[in-house]
Design a protein around this motif. Structure first.
Motif, mmCIF file in Angstrom:
data_model
loop_
_atom_site.group_PDB
_atom_site.id
_atom_site.type_symbol
_atom_site.label_atom_id
_atom_site.label_comp_id
_atom_site.label_asym_id
_atom_site.label_seq_id
_atom_site.Cartn_x
_atom_site.Cartn_y
_atom_site.Cartn_z
ATOM 1 N N GLN A 51 0.857 -1.197 0.000
ATOM 2 C CA GLN A 51 0.000 0.000 0.000
ATOM 3 C C GLN A 51 0.889 1.243 0.000
ATOM 4 O O GLN A 51 1.806 1.364 0.816
ATOM 5 N N ARG A 52 0.633 2.120 -0.944
ATOM 6 C CA ARG A 52 1.472 3.323 -1.031
ATOM 7 C C ARG A 52 0.638 4.541 -0.667
ATOM 8 O O ARG A 52 -0.564 4.562 -0.914
ATOM 9 N N GLY A 53 1.284 5.525 -0.112
ATOM 10 C CA GLY A 53 0.617 6.809 0.132
ATOM 11 C C GLY A 53 -0.407 6.699 1.242
ATOM 12 O O GLY A 53 -0.399 5.776 2.054
ATOM 13 N N ASN A 54 -1.344 7.647 1.273
ATOM 14 C CA ASN A 54 -2.284 7.761 2.391
ATOM 15 C C ASN A 54 -3.656 7.318 1.890
ATOM 16 O O ASN A 54 -4.395 8.092 1.286
ATOM 17 N N ARG A 55 -4.004 6.053 2.161
ATOM 18 C CA ARG A 55 -5.236 5.445 1.630
ATOM 19 C C ARG A 55 -6.440 6.022 2.390
ATOM 20 O O ARG A 55 -6.458 5.971 3.635
ATOM 21 N N LEU A 112 -8.503 12.779 8.272
ATOM 22 C CA LEU A 112 -7.755 12.133 7.179
ATOM 23 C C LEU A 112 -6.244 12.230 7.386
ATOM 24 O O LEU A 112 -5.482 11.623 6.648
ATOM 25 N N GLY A 113 -5.804 13.015 8.369
ATOM 26 C CA GLY A 113 -4.353 13.214 8.474
ATOM 27 C C GLY A 113 -3.932 14.344 7.556
ATOM 28 O O GLY A 113 -4.740 14.896 6.801
ATOM 29 N N SER A 114 -2.650 14.706 7.592
ATOM 30 C CA SER A 114 -2.230 15.847 6.751
ATOM 31 C C SER A 114 -2.133 15.358 5.302
ATOM 32 O O SER A 114 -1.815 14.198 5.057
ATOM 33 N N PRO A 115 -2.413 16.252 4.339
ATOM 34 C CA PRO A 115 -2.516 15.827 2.923
ATOM 35 C C PRO A 115 -1.162 15.400 2.371
ATOM 36 O O PRO A 115 -0.116 15.875 2.820
ATOM 37 N N THR A 116 -1.184 14.486 1.413
ATOM 38 C CA THR A 116 0.080 14.088 0.765
ATOM 39 C C THR A 116 0.658 15.303 0.060
ATOM 40 O O THR A 116 1.841 15.591 0.188
ATOM 41 N N ILE A 151 -3.002 11.282 -2.056
ATOM 42 C CA ILE A 151 -2.642 10.402 -3.181
ATOM 43 C C ILE A 151 -2.260 9.028 -2.608
ATOM 44 O O ILE A 151 -1.513 8.948 -1.623
ATOM 45 N N SER A 168 -1.809 4.524 -3.789
ATOM 46 C CA SER A 168 -1.942 3.478 -4.832
ATOM 47 C C SER A 168 -1.416 2.188 -4.228
ATOM 48 O O SER A 168 -0.840 2.187 -3.131
ATOM 49 N N THR A 221 -6.876 9.284 -5.919
ATOM 50 C CA THR A 221 -6.516 10.639 -5.463
ATOM 51 C C THR A 221 -7.782 11.288 -4.919
ATOM 52 O O THR A 221 -8.768 11.436 -5.652
#
Lengths: 263, 759, 155
Positions: free
Chosen positions: C10-14, C37-41, C54, C56, C73
């Protein structure tokens, strides 16, 4: 060769031993021999002679200049760490010396020469930029400062080049979140470098690949506004407007296409 | 005064000084300076001509002049409008010398000392250097060393600094004893602690020298040893050392309170994370009720739980082992809690220290990218992958807070290592005899990760030129591509009465299915020639004289679960190689080889992680195809590297008349090797090895009327000891092995030796 | 069988569907979105009004690059006042397969020659030893400067 032959065989043998034997031991004599060796690009002998001036006559006014000349000799022999050490000592002992500006400049040059290319560790570049900035701040209106400013831009270009390499690395692997971060750093932190157009174009490519078309459009418009003539803008334009040709022929080389087909 | 002084006097607007109040500084006069110019002193003054007199600024000028370290004494006085600064300069160091140092050389000491020739002498610098020398001796176990700095005044305010050193004898540990140990004997505990008693065979090692820091390390070793054996309440109350009455050594005493020995009671796994059920993790907890309690196992189990959950896609997880002691029933209940950890993301991965290796070569080993979740197991695995590259002597990955509370930056600090190997000059390898070897191998060509090897060997029995290039990540893909060009000429007259010449090329491609499974394909085209067959060679050898072309495609699939490739201590590797020859060329066969090795850490028994038992074995079979005959050149050979105690091809089928080794179509070998540390300082890089090799080779040529062929599949056994030395020249292996079980016609060899150099 | 497959990473912030459901336009402010959601990518480049999450999933492929699948995204747009104006989740369908332009902006600096690299680290080993390439323009005005100062004295 320039060292005078006094009839004895060994003086011809090694000019280094010969030179120090024949020249008189007064500070002026040693210093002149040192400068002469510098002009003849025999830096090793020059550095030895200047060291002798400093050791044997520490209180003559020659000693201070000899320290600086020895550092210059080391610099020309690419022994940068020794040169930096000698220059630091000089600056500490003679902060008010007439040539202290040159000492700072030579020290900055020694760091600058050690910059590795953009693929490798850039700590040398950061040290060089600090030293160059030091020259610009202390002696703003000297020839050294003008050259230092030019070299700061080149060093900054190196740092931007490294960020671009990492950005392209992640983009090639289609890890777009990581790639955006790197290209954003180039656009925000390295505005004066010539990597910004490419960074903006890469961002346009990525935003399109993520499907966020209006951000891509905004980025491309900024690119067009600031760098209208750049081939990168032509590429971005080609991505956003159907049918517009990119800067280079889109048809990748035969070998490249065949290779991609296989792997 | 000369123009320079005017030029650099700071152009300060002359302040309207109040006329005559305290008066204005008209001029600063500097006296007593010899080497240092007056301007230098003036530049450090905070009071410049034109300023109003200010006692506080005068005082601060005094301090700043002292801070430069250039002056022994500074006095500032006021004489009407003039400020008089009277300085006494610190001398310049002309020479730094050491006397009385036998155990530590001058240049090691000079490296440690800050004061250099031509730098400024200050009393504080000399004291600091004296302390550094004393600490250097303490580190070498000589606590009694006394260092006295002496100054020799020279003319023109220069000084020589001489350190007079008395290195009296190193304090050794005469006796070690323990108080309060009921469960284990003194001798058993002596093996656990790092400090050893003085003994003749410890002449080189420093473990018998008294070192107070090592005592605290020993207390930790003892505590971990007892925790491992079930004593959950152990207290190591003290480690004291008294000087022996005759002042030659120390008596070291460890006092400890073992407490009861616990068994494991209830064991449970609790998961507080959505859609992660605890039952699926139960299998990982290899602790049963009733076992003795073992602190290490609890730590290892919680670590493996954490890794498994991380790798299953739950990056934000924290495993806490809860221990409830029940003193009466001497039972310990274990509960492994899997809790939700704060969500942290990796903001940036910075790589520093890579002065030769390209950034992307290190970055592509990372299992996580920027923007991904902060997954501790993936970071640990990435660090291990970077270490396994073999380009770095040290790899550290540390995390630092990022720009937001839930962001972190990963700093990777690598230290480059020489990855080039030059095998230069003479050498002796029992396989090839005396060899003159020129080889250049660069495992990290231009820092791109490409492994390039150009090797030329001229030996009594082998001359070889080969070029091999391999890129482990071709086009940044999960694809290793490479090719080899080789020309080998071997003189096997002594062993099999013929000479052999091979020339050809190979193309290789490999890829990884996942972290553990990897497959490599290779196509080889080789022209082999057997020539100079002597008269009394075996009839089979004479039959196979001449040239043959081998066109072979082969694959190797390997499942590698070792903890490290360079220095494995746990896990193992299994490899299956199959070669198919027959796409054109003269030879046609299918050859399969299965080999594996498994490493068992013996730290639990010996308390030292360097004890490793490795069990390895292999089995190979060759089957000819399309009715073609198999040739000696293609067959397996047993002896030398794969069966120590025997010569190269020394065991297995043999033509009894001419004593030529004929090789065989079916081979199996098994080797058990114990690696143990030697009582020598670790930095020498010496590892002791004791091994037993077993092997069998069979199915060769058939006997005929006039030629008797011995083809006996009974296993041969060789056993012995060896030393591997990671020397500055490269890895040197020395083996002494005795053929224990052999056939009369086998050829044995006791001593094996071989080396290469590394730059 | 699973022995031959690489694990899906799992990559990035799902952003899971139920997390997405919690964000309703017009209600939450930036702080609420950051808490859920946490801080944005990444944030929008011009101003802080667009937040991008983002993510993937990638899987290692034999002999190929990472196979990216399930790319998502999440775009959270805010109005001037900082309240959520619109939330959209874009996935693979919206994505366009963009071919990277091969050209790269050149970086000045010294490329090490082959021999330097091979023998660069024999003996003394440090950045100084290897960085002996020639700079694009080797201007050393210093020589001039030194010349005047010193030669003035030497003559």
């Amino acid at each position: 060769c320039s060292s005078n032959w006094d009839g004895t065989a060994d003086s011809l043998g090694s000019s280094r031993r010969g030179a120090s034997a024949t020249v008189d031991a007064s500070p002026e004599g040693l210093y002149a021999a040192g400068v002469e060796n510098l002009q003849a690009r025999r830096f090793q002998q020059a550095v030895d002679l200047f060291d002798r001036v400093e050791r044997d006559h520490p209180y003559s006014t020659w000693a201070t200049n000899a320290k600086l000349m020895a550092a210059y000799g080391d610099y020309m022999r690419n022994r940068y760490t020794e040169a930096i050490g000698a220059l630091d000592r000089f600056i500490q002992l003679h902060p008010a010396h007439r040539d202290v500006a040159y000492a700072y400049y030579l020290r900055a040059l020694s760091y600058y020469e050690q910059i590795a290319d953009a693929q490798r560790d850039q700590r040398g570049t950061e040290q060089a930029m600090v030293a160059l900035q030091d020259v610009v701040n202390r002696f703003p209106d000297t020839a050294y400062a003008r050259d230092a400013r030019l070299k700061i831009d080149l060093a900054r270009d190196h740092l931007a080049g490294k960020e671009m390499n990492i950005g392209r690395f992640y983009q090639r692997q289609r890890l777009y979140g990581a790639a955006i971060g790197r290209f954003r750093r180039v656009v925000e932190d390295y505005q004066t470098t010539n990597h910004v157009p490419e960074a903006l174009h890469r961002l346009t490519e990525i935003y399109l690949a993520l499907g966020v078309t209006e951000e891509a459009r905004k980025t491309a418009s900024v690119l067009g506004h600031n760098f209208p003539g750049s081939p990168w803008y032509q590429d971005s334009y080609a991505l956003l407007v159907e049918g517009a040709p990119g800067a280079e022929p889109q048809r990748a080389g035969l070998l490249r296409r065949a290779w991609n087909a296989v792997f | 005064s000369d123009p320079a002084a005017a030029q650099n006097r700071p152009t300060r607007a002359a302040r309207p000084a109040p006329a005559g109040a305290e008066g204005v500084v008209r001029e600063i006069e500097v006296r007593g300076n010899q080497r240092i110019e007056a301007d230098t002193v003036r530049s450090y003054m905070l009071l410049q001509p034109g300023d109003a007199f200010d006692a506080d600024r005068l005082d601060r000028s005094l301090k700043s002049l002292y801070a430069t370290g250039l002056f022994r004494d500074v006095r500032i006085a006021r004489d009407g409008g003039r400020v008089v600064v009277d300085v006494a300069e610190n001398p310049i160091v002309n020479r730094v010398a050491f006397e009385g140092n036998r155990k530590i050389s001058d240049d090691v000491l000079r490296g440690e000392v800050q004061l250099r020739a031509r730098s400024v002498y200050t009393p504080q610098a000399v004291q600091a250097d004296r302390q550094r020398i004393v600490e250097l001796y303490a580190r070498r176990g000589r606590f009694g060393a006394v260092v006295e700095p002496k100054l020799i005044e020279l003319e023109q305010n220069r000084v020589d600094v001489v350190y007079e050193i008395q290195e009296n004898e190193a304090a050794l540990v005469a006796r070690i004893n323990f108080v309060g140990n009921r469960a284990y004997s003194d001798s058993r505990l002596k093996e656990v602690v790092a400090t050893k008693e003085q003994a003749w065979y410890r002449i080189f090692s420093s473990s018998d020298q008294f070192d107070p820091d090592r005592l605290s390390f020993d207390r930790e070793l003892l505590r971990r040893f007892y925790l491992r054996s079930g004593y959950a309440d152990v207290q190591i109350s003290g480690a004291t050392a008294e000087l022996a009455p005759d002042r030659t050594g120390f008596f070291v005493t460890y006092t400890l309170d073992e407490g009861p020995r616990y068994r494991v009671g209830k064991v449970d796994v609790v998961s507080n994370i959505r859609n992660l059920d605890a039952e699926s993790l139960r299998g990982l907890v290899r602790v049963e009720e009733g076992d003795w309690y073992d602190g290490d196992v609890v730590e290892r189990v919680s670590q493996s739980l954490q890794d498994t959950v991380n790798l299953r896609g739950f990056p934000f997880v924290d495993v806490q082992p809860r221990i409830q002691r029940d003193r009466e029933s001497r039972r310990v209940d274990l509960t492994f809690e899997v809790n939700e950890a704060p969500r942290v993301f990796v903001e940036r991965i910075d790589i520093t220290g890579n002065t030769r290796t390209q950034d992307r070569v290190v970055r592509r080993e990372f299992r996580i990218a920027e923007g991904d979740a902060f997954n501790a197991a993936q970071i640990r695995r990435s660090r291990q992958r970077i270490r396994d590259l073999g380009y770095f002597s040290d790899v550290q990955v540390t995390s630092a807070p990022g720009s937001a509370p839930d962001r972190a930056v990963l700093n990777t600090q690598v230290t480059e290592r020489a990855t080039g190997e030059v095998s230069l000059g003479g050498g002796y390898s029992t396989d090839a005899g005396a060899l003159a070897d020129v080889g250049l191998r660069e495992r990290n060509l231009l820092g791109t990760g490409i492994d390039a090897r150009i090797n030329g060997t001229l030996a009594q029995r082998r001359s070889q030129v080969d070029l091999s290039i391999t890129d482990p990540a071709f086009l940044d893909r999960n694809l290793a591509a490479g090719f080899d060009l080789f020309y080998i000429q071997r003189n096997l007259l002594a062993i099999a009465n013929y000479r052999e010449r091979r020339a050809g090329f190979a193309v290789r491609a490999g890829y990884a299915f996942n972290e553990r499974l990897r497959q490599t394909w290779a196509y080889t085209l080789t022209n082999r020639e057997i020539f100079d067959v002597s008269q009394n060679a075996s009839r089979f050898v004479r039959q196979q004289q001449g040239e043959t072309l081998l066109s072979q495609i082969g694959q190797t699939i390997s499942y590698d679960f070792r903890d490290s490739i360079i220095d494995p201590r746990r896990g193992g590797v299994l490899r299956l190689g199959t070669d198919f020859a027959g796409l054109g060329g003269d030879a046609a066969y299918i050859r399969a080889r299965l080999d594996g090795s498994y490493f068992i850490p013996l730290e639990a028994y010996f308390g030292d992680p360097d004890y490793v038992l490795s069990l390895s074995g292999s089995i190979g079979y060759l089957e000819t195809l399309f009715g073609k005959e198999d040739r000696i050149v293609d067959r397996f050979f047993l002896g030398g590297e794969n069966l120590r105690g025997f010569r190269i091809a020394g065991a297995g089928p043999r033509d009894l008349n001419t004593r030529d080794s004929l090789g065989g179509r079916f081979i199996w070998t098994q080797s058990t090797e114990l690696r143990y540390p030697l009582p020598l300082p670790a930095e020498l890089g010496l590892i002791g090895r004791a091994f037993v090799d077993v092997g069998s080779l069979s199915q060769s040529e058939k006997s005929t009327a006039d030629v008797r062929v011995a083809d006996d599949a009974s296993p041969r056994v060789g056993a012995g000891v060896g030393i591997s030395w990671r020397s500055p020249f490269g890895l040197i292996n020395i083996d002494l092995a005795q053929a224990v079980v052999k056939k009369s016609y086998d050829e044995t060899q006791v001593f094996r030796f071989g080396f290469g150099t590394r730059f | 069988c699973s022995l031959f497959q690489a694990p899906v990473v799992q990559r990035g912030n799902r952003i899971t569907p139920d997390q997405l459901a919690e964000i309703t336009p017009g209600v939450q402010t930036k702080a609420d979105v950051r808490a859920v959601l946490g801080s944005p990518t990444q944030t929008g480049m011009f101003g802080d009004d667009e937040w991008y999450y983002i993510s993937s999933t990638t899987r290692q492929q034999p002999a190929g690059q990472l196979r990216v699948s399930d790319q998502q995204t999440v775009v959270v747009e805010f109005d001037r006042g900082g309240a959520v104006r619109r939330v959209r989740a874009l996935d693979g369908a919206d994505a366009r397969d963009v071919q990277m332009v091969e050209r790269e902006t050149p970086v000045p600096g010294n490329e090490r020659t082959l021999l330097q690299a091979l023998f660069g680290n024999v003996g003394r080993f440090g950045p100084g030893a290897a960085g002996t390439g020639t700079q694009p323009q080797q201007t050393t005005p210093g020589v001039g400067g030194i010349g005047q100062g010193a030669s003035g004295l030497a003559r």
